[in-house]
Design a protein around this motif. Structure first.
Motif, PDB file in Angstrom:
ATOM      1  N   ASP A 164      -4.321   0.520  -2.025  1.00 34.39           N
ATOM      2  CA  ASP A 164      -3.988  -0.586  -1.525  1.00 34.39           C
ATOM      3  C   ASP A 164      -3.909  -1.732  -2.553  1.00 34.39           C
ATOM      4  O   ASP A 164      -4.490  -1.583  -3.828  1.00 34.39           O
ATOM      5  CB  ASP A 164      -5.198  -0.886  -0.593  1.00 34.39           C
TER       6      ASP A 164
ATOM      7  N   ARG B 280       0.149   5.753   0.400  1.00 33.86           N
ATOM      8  CA  ARG B 280      -0.762   6.968   0.392  1.00 33.86           C
ATOM      9  C   ARG B 280      -0.090   8.299  -0.306  1.00 33.86           C
ATOM     10  O   ARG B 280       0.851   8.564   0.377  1.00 33.86           O
ATOM     11  CB  ARG B 280      -1.150   7.374   1.879  1.00 33.86           C
TER      12      ARG B 280
ATOM     13  N   GLU C   5      -5.306   6.846  -1.085  1.00 38.66           N
ATOM     14  CA  GLU C   5      -4.934   5.593  -0.406  1.00 38.66           C
ATOM     15  C   GLU C   5      -4.734   4.680  -1.421  1.00 38.66           C
ATOM     16  O   GLU C   5      -6.129   4.336  -2.106  1.00 38.66           O
ATOM     17  CB  GLU C   5      -5.645   5.329   0.715  1.00 38.66           C
TER      18      GLU C   5
ATOM     19  N   SER D 127       0.684  -1.044  -0.018  1.00 41.42           N
ATOM     20  CA  SER D 127      -0.019   0.072  -0.001  1.00 41.42           C
ATOM     21  C   SER D 127       0.834   1.394   0.123  1.00 41.42           C
ATOM     22  O   SER D 127       1.955   1.197   0.437  1.00 41.42           O
ATOM     23  CB  SER D 127      -0.984  -0.054   1.275  1.00 41.42           C
TER      24      SER D 127
ATOM     25  N   ARG E 190      -9.750  -0.797  -4.675  1.00 40.97           N
ATOM     26  CA  ARG E 190      -8.437  -0.857  -4.009  1.00 40.97           C
ATOM     27  C   ARG E 190      -7.980   0.442  -3.671  1.00 40.97           C
ATOM     28  O   ARG E 190      -7.087   0.833  -2.727  1.00 40.97           O
ATOM     29  CB  ARG E 190      -7.439  -1.445  -5.181  1.00 40.97           C
TER      30      ARG E 190
END
Length: 124
Positions: A83, A18, A81, A16, A66
């Protein structure tokens, strides 16, 4: 007006990240914020956008489920974000701000201001 992206980097598939988009000299809460990306050899493509008051958000099919777009108008900052990253997510990611009464936020023409981009690389 300045939009500055940060948070990019090199990660492995499934990880992940951000991204942040900090705005200055802009009445931030009057603007829709979008994220776009451009992979090598490809055209820039829409990723997501969020309305000025965060009441609605829209995503490209390729990232739906996602990625999550959000914003904090008190901090003049928007976020993406990301993921379960995949190698095909590798690209330079750009944030953009478009006046809330513009149209066409799924395309570049809906935006008035752009950041310089941040590189995201997903590779094992």
């Amino acid at each position: 007006v300045q939009l500055v992206e940060s948070g990019g980097g090199s990660v492995q598939p499934g990880d992940s990240l951000r991204l942040s988009c900090a705005a200055s000299s802009l009445t931030f809460n009057a603007y829709t914020v979008g994220w776009f990306r451009q992979a090598p050899g490809k055209e820039r493509e829409f990723v997501a956008y969020i309305s000025s008051s965060s009441t609605s958000a829209y995503y490209a099919d390729s990232v739906k489920g996602r990625f999550t777009i959000s914003r904090d108008n008190a901090k003049n900052t928007a976020y993406l974000e990301m993921d379960t990253l995949k190698p095909e997510d590798t690209a330079v990611y750009y944030c953009a701000a478009g006046w809330r009464y513009n149209s066409g936020f799924y395309s570049e023409r809906g935006y008035n201001y752009w950041g310089q981009g941040t590189q995201v690389t997903v590779s094992s």
